[in-house]
Structures are given as structure tokens and as C-alpha cells.
Design an enzyme around this catalytic site. Structure first.
Site, PDB file in Angstrom:
ATOM      1  N   ASP A 180     -16.926  20.532  19.370  1.00 55.65           N
ATOM      2  CA  ASP A 180     -17.614  21.821  19.282  1.00 55.65           C
ATOM      3  C   ASP A 180     -16.651  22.964  19.614  1.00 55.65           C
ATOM      4  O   ASP A 180     -15.925  22.905  20.606  1.00 55.65           O
ATOM      5  CB  ASP A 180     -18.775  21.812  20.287  1.00 55.65           C
ATOM      6  CG  ASP A 180     -19.715  22.984  20.123  1.00 55.65           C
ATOM      7  OD1 ASP A 180     -20.348  23.095  19.070  1.00 55.65           O
ATOM      8  OD2 ASP A 180     -19.820  23.804  21.066  1.00 55.65           O
ATOM      9  N   GLU A 221     -14.722  21.385  14.826  1.00 57.63           N
ATOM     10  CA  GLU A 221     -15.447  22.558  14.368  1.00 57.63           C
ATOM     11  C   GLU A 221     -14.543  23.739  14.700  1.00 57.63           C
ATOM     12  O   GLU A 221     -14.444  24.151  15.844  1.00 57.63           O
ATOM     13  CB  GLU A 221     -16.793  22.733  15.085  1.00 57.63           C
ATOM     14  CG  GLU A 221     -17.572  23.901  14.503  1.00 57.63           C
ATOM     15  CD  GLU A 221     -18.448  24.665  15.484  1.00 57.63           C
ATOM     16  OE1 GLU A 221     -19.370  25.337  15.031  1.00 57.63           O
ATOM     17  OE2 GLU A 221     -18.205  24.615  16.702  1.00 57.63           O
TER      18      GLU A 221
HETATM   19  C1  GLC Z   1     -21.210  25.387  17.823  1.00 57.09           C
HETATM   20  C2  GLC Z   1     -22.502  24.666  17.563  1.00 57.09           C
HETATM   21  C3  GLC Z   1     -23.634  25.616  17.788  1.00 57.09           C
HETATM   22  C4  GLC Z   1     -23.595  26.074  19.218  1.00 57.09           C
HETATM   23  C5  GLC Z   1     -22.228  26.656  19.568  1.00 57.09           C
HETATM   24  C6  GLC Z   1     -22.057  26.778  21.040  1.00 57.09           C
HETATM   25  O1  GLC Z   1     -20.997  26.412  16.927  1.00 57.09           O
HETATM   26  O2  GLC Z   1     -22.501  24.127  16.290  1.00 57.09           O
HETATM   27  O3  GLC Z   1     -24.874  25.048  17.493  1.00 57.09           O
HETATM   28  O4  GLC Z   1     -24.577  27.034  19.441  1.00 57.09           O
HETATM   29  O5  GLC Z   1     -21.181  25.844  19.122  1.00 57.09           O
HETATM   30  O6  GLC Z   1     -21.899  25.508  21.614  1.00 57.09           O
END
Ligand code: GLC
Ligand code: MG
Length: 559
Positions: free
Chosen positions: A227, A286
């Protein structure tokens, strides 16, 4: 003809077992995102849970995916739907127990499915033990050094330490009340105030995450979805940005809290840990970076394995733009010998039938199916988000009182729209919760719309025109055809304006994919034997004038 089931394919069971035995499984894997809150609720409390996922693993195997990525199910106050983790080694009681997680992993493996769990290293929950201690132990305490605590600006420290904005709207800083009751320091949170950012310069933070990785690897997970992988390291001195509306720069311009070069050292460290385990354990980033080239840096051979291709997700339904992003992605990934990945939906964005439909649901679904068939034809790995195989639209009519997304309450951030793609899945039956929970008429944490009866898994199963059977057929063909799956390039073929056509060649067979992204039928050559089409082919055939590619349709051929 409908375009479905036109060629023989080996049974999904045989194919899956073969795939599981293969090395480099992640280079062409189709990875299905389970959002545990909304997948299946086994105990009837309205919240999806791990036993619910476990019960439905046969469904996922039958669908034909290779792996499951589970969004967070850890102990959490759920200020951001579990992306605020209070204990990284515990399962939240709302989702089950650690024993449930263990069984889920085992059963998935027995079915030939891999399991990837979400890792949230940028921030924790304000209920995490370290942060509670940081608050209690006060300014100057060692625990505060594990986060970004700073005195405020202004005469009385009443202004935030810098001008950074939260991705969910408002300032990225919150002022704390000190143990003696005075207004005190501020702490950094790029997301909600309940999600304090760790300071990754602190060795204790690094050591803790090494241990967390090992904890889940020891339990048998096949990898991690990382994340906010681009956020861990902040520019030294936490410099001001100098203007507001910083969110608008997201993923397009450098920001001092994202994509700092220092993150790569962390991923090299993690890669050594992953490689120390048997089997191929992977990590997918991500990382919203300004360019695909910047994303590729996370995927150098000694770093992570994959990164989500958000450039692809955000590309319009436009032939030139699609071709560009495909070429660009393949080129950048080839540089680092990483597989390209493709994604159209996840739990943070508007579901693609709605995104592509411009207000017309039927057109949206038609384009979504065409977009999916294009995505699954591309070299590399693909990510599916639960419910897209049912053609679910975004739920746009949620009443304000049903809203849960912190972005909605903090105003500007991420459009406040993320609840609409998180509505629990419809499995069966005529009315809510459509088999999501065990009791007819029982609860679901977000309300499901009336009218989803025709979208349930039960209603679509066995109907060759359904989106579910279309996904099953596409995934089976993708496994079966030698020219599909892993690869690093495509050969573009001449195509009329508004269409894309490419060829992929393998030693034992070739493949062509053509897409018409326009609203009118176009003629392309007949390339071979039609394997699958995303829409009904009315005038298929090849009477000398070529093949009629209907509007907003993708076709696959075996050549
Ligand atoms: C990422 C996740 C999202 C979350 C954010 C903070 O973007 O996909 O859902 O709110 O991180 O953890
Ligand atoms: Mg439940």
C-alpha cells in the site's frame, strides 16, 4: 454466433494445476482482488469475513484466476476500511481469526490458488500501540521518533508545520493534546487523521516491517500488495510545496512526500527477505508515480516484482491513447525485465463499466467487456477487482447517511466516491443481500441496490451471454492459448482509424486481438479462427470484404 466457447480448452482444474507448478507464475498471473468487507459474509453481521472468502474459493478457481489479493483484514478501528492497522499480526474479529486466515491460505493452495495479502507500511492506525505510546510519552520521547511529530508554526505553534495536504482533503497534520492537557505537537498523516505516517528513517520501523513480512511469509502467503509504496520516504526537512490543490498533481508531478529515491533501499531489503523463502513470493507496488519509467524503478531485478499500471487504468477509451500507453508500459517494463501489469478497477476508483459509459449503462458494460478482453490479451499480468466479472456498475445513488469512506467526510479528497465500488457482491436470490449474507433480508454494511437480482452469480452462471461466463471463457482461453500470457511485446497490425489490432506469436501458435473503440462497425481482415468476442457478432464472416468488427467490441483470433 455469440462468440463464446468456440474452441476446445482443457478443463480449468488441469490448467490451474499446471500453472501452479510453473516457475515465474507471477509473470502472467491473473490476480483477483478480494475486498473482504464486501465479498461474502458467513456470520450474518453484514460484514464480509474470511470464512466467507474461504467458502467461495471454489468459485474463484472456477472463474480461472491464478491468485487472490486480499485487502486488509487486520485488527483495525476501520477508520479507512482496514487501511488503518492497529495490529499487523492479528485478524480483526469482524473478519475472523488468525486460524481462519491460516485455513484460507491452505485451502487456496490446495485449489491451486496463490494468496497475496495487503501490507500497509506508510502509516498505521492511531490505535496502534506505538502511536498510543507516542502520545502518552510526550514530546521528545523515543516513540515519537517513529512518526513525524513536529512543533507547529506561528507564535503559539497553532499552524501546521508545513503546507502538505491530506489525500483525503484538509491538512496532512493534526495537533495533539499533550499528556499535561496543553495543545502540543503536530503529527503527519498523508491520509486520514487516524492514519499517522511512520518515519521510515527510524531503524525500529524498518525492523518491525521485516518481522511483519516474515510473519505472513511463515504463515504461507505468496506475496504482498504494498500500500502506498511510493510514500514511505519523505523529502528531507519536509519542505513546503508552495501551493494548494496538491492532489491535482498526484501521479503527474514530483511531490516531496511521494516517489522519493530513498524508497528503493527499502524494497531491495524486502526482496532479500522474499527471496529467502521457498517458492516465488512476490510483492506488487501500489505506486502512483509521475511516469511509467518511475514505476519501473520499483521493479528492478533486486526490488519488487510488479507495480499496478495506473496509467493504463486512467487511459480514455481512445485507440491512439490506448496504443500509446500499451507501448509505453511494455517498453518501460522490458527495460527492467519486469512483467507489465494491467488493471481497470480496484476499491479506490469508479468501476470501469460506469467510468467508460459516460452515463449510458448499456454502453458502459459493452465497453467494459471490450476493455477487459483487450487487457487479458496483453503480455504480462492482469488484476481483476471483485464484481467486475459480474459487470457490476458503480453504485452512484448511495445516500449520505450510508457513506463510510473517510474521503467523503474530509471533503475534497479522492472525490469521496469510493463507497460506490465497495458495495457487497450479489451471489444469489431476488433481493438484498442477494446471498452476500446467510439470511434473506439480512444486513450488508453498504446497502445494495434494488435490481441486482439479474447480476447475481447464480443468475449469470450457465448463461453464455452473461458477463460472468464471458470472463470464465476469456480466462480459460488465456490459459490455453500458447501466445497469450507472459511476454514483453506485441506486433501492431494495420487497422482502420479507431481500431487497434495486434498479433502475438509463440512457437506453437499465434494470436490476434482487434478492438474497435468507435461507435460504428469497422472492417478488419479475418485473421483466423475466432476464439472469443466481447459482444455478439452479427455479420461475422469473411466474404472477401473482411470481418465486421462491431462498435465497441474486442475479438480474439487463433492464427
Ligand atoms: C491506498 C489504498 C486506499 C487507502 C490508502 C491509504 O491507496 O488503496 O484504499 O485509503 O492507500 O492506506
Ligand atoms: Mg461477517
Amino acid at each position: 454466433m455469440t462468440g463464446h466457447h468456440l474452441a476446445h480448452v482443457p478443463s480449468p482444474a488441469d490448467q490451474e494445476r499446471d500453472a501452479a507448478r510453473r516457475a515465474d507464475w507471477w509473470r502472467d498471473a491473473v490476480i483477483y482482488q478480494v475486498y473482504p468487507r464486501s465479498f461474502a459474509d458467513s456470520d450474518g453481521d453484514g460484514m464480509g469475513d474470511l470464512p466467507g472468502v474461504r467458502d467461495r474459493l471454489p468459485y474463484l478457481r472456477r472463474l480461472g484466476v491464478d491468485a487472490v489479493w486480499l485487502s486488509p483484514f487486520y485488527a483495525s478501528p476501520q477508520a479507512d476500511a482496514g487501511y488503518d492497522v492497529a495490529d499487523y499480526r492479528a485478524v480483526d474479529p469482524m473478519f475472523g481469526t488468525l486460524a481462519d486466515a491460516d485455513e484460507l491460505i491452505r485451502e487456496a493452495h490446495a485449489l491451486g490458488l496463490r494468496v497475496i495479502v495487503d501490507l500497509v507500511p506508510n502509516h498505521c492506525s492511531d490505535r496502534h500501540e506505538w502511536f498510543r505510546r507516542a502520545l502518552a510519552e510526550g514530546p521528545g520521547s523515543p516513540m515519537r521518533e517513529r512518526f513525524h511529530f513536529r512543533p507547529g508554526k506561528g507564535a503559539g505553534g497553532e499552524l501546521p508545520p508545513n503546507d502538505w495536504e491530506s489525500l483525503f482533503g484538509g491538512p496532512a497534520w493534526t495537533r495533539v493534546t499533550e499528556p499535561d492537557g496543553s495543545a502540543g505537537e503536530w503529527y503527519l498523516h498523508l491520509f486520514a487523521a487516524e492514519q499517522p505516517d511512520f518515519d521510515w528513517e527510524h531503524e525500529a520501523v524498518r525492523e518491525e516491517f521485516r518481522a511483519i513480512l516474515r510473519f505472513w511469509l511463515d504463515l504461507g502467503v505468496d506475496g504482498f500488495r504494498v500500500d502506498v509504496a511510493h510514500g514511505l520516504v519523505k523529502a528531507a526537512g519536509l519542505p513546503d510545496i508552495g501551493h494548494s490543490e496538491q492532489l491535482k498533481l498526484l501521479g503527474t508531478k514530483p511531490l516531496p512526500f511521494f516517489d522519493q529515491d530513498g524508497v528503493h533501499e527499502i524494497y531491495r531489503d524486502w526482496r532479500r527477505i522474499l527471496d529467502g523463502y521457498e517458492g516465488e513470493r512476490i510483492a506488487v507496488a501500489e505506486a502512483w508515480t509521475p511516469t511509467v519509467e518511475r514505476s519501473a524503478l520499483y521493479l528492478r531485478p533486486d526490488e519488487l516484482h510488479q507495480a499496478f499500471n495506473f496509467a493504463y487504468l486512467t487511459t480514455d477509451w481512445d485507440a491512439t491513447a490506448l496504443r500509446e500507453v500499451i507501448d509505453h508500459s511494455l517498453g518501460a517494463m522490458a527495460e527492467v525485465r519486469a512483467p507489465a501489469t494491467w488493471v481497470l478497477s480496484n476499491h479506490d476508483v469508479v468501476r470501469h463499466p460506469t467510468r467508460l459509459g459516460g452515463g449510458d449503462p448499456a454502453l458502459g458494460l459493452r465497453r467494459a467487456r471490450a476493455a477487459t478482453l483487450l487487457m487479458l490479451a496483453l503480455p504480462g499480468s492482469a488484476y481483476l477487482y471483485q464484481g467486475e466479472e459480474l459487470g457490476l456498475p458503480e453504485v452512484t445513488e448511495l445516500p449520505d447517511e450510508a457513506r463510510q469512506d473517510p474521503a467523503f467526510f474530509r471533503g475534497a479528497g479522492q472525490d469521496g466516491l469510493r463507497d460506490g465500488c465497495r458495495v457487497p457482491l450479489p451471489w444469489s436470490g431476488e433481493r438484498p443481500p442477494y446471498g452476500f449474507g446467510p439470511r434473506p433480508g439480512g444486513p450488508s454494511w453498504l446497502p445494495q441496490p434494488e435490481g441486482w437480482a439479474k447480476l447475481t452469480v447464480a443468475a449469470q452462471s450457465g448463461d453464455p451471454d452473461s458477463t460472468l461466463e464471458f470472463y470464465r471463457a476469456a480466462l480459460a482461453q488465456r490459459r490455453a492459448h500458447p501466445a497469450l500470457g507472459a511476454g514483453s511485446s506485441v506486433t501492431w497490425l494495420d487497422a482502420p482509424a479507431g481500431a487497434l489490432a495486434f498479433r502475438r506469436d509463440a512457437a506453437d501458435g499465434s494470436f490476434v486481438c482487434a478492438v474497435n473503440v468507435t461507435g460504428t462497425p469497422l472492417r478488419v481482415p479475418s485473421y483466423g479462427k475466432v476464439l472469443l468476442a466481447s459482444a455478439y457478432l452479427e455479420e461475422a464472416g469473411d466474404a472477401g470484404e473482411g470481418f465486421v468488427l462491431p462498435a465497441d467490441t474486442t475479438v480474439w483470433w487463433s492464427v
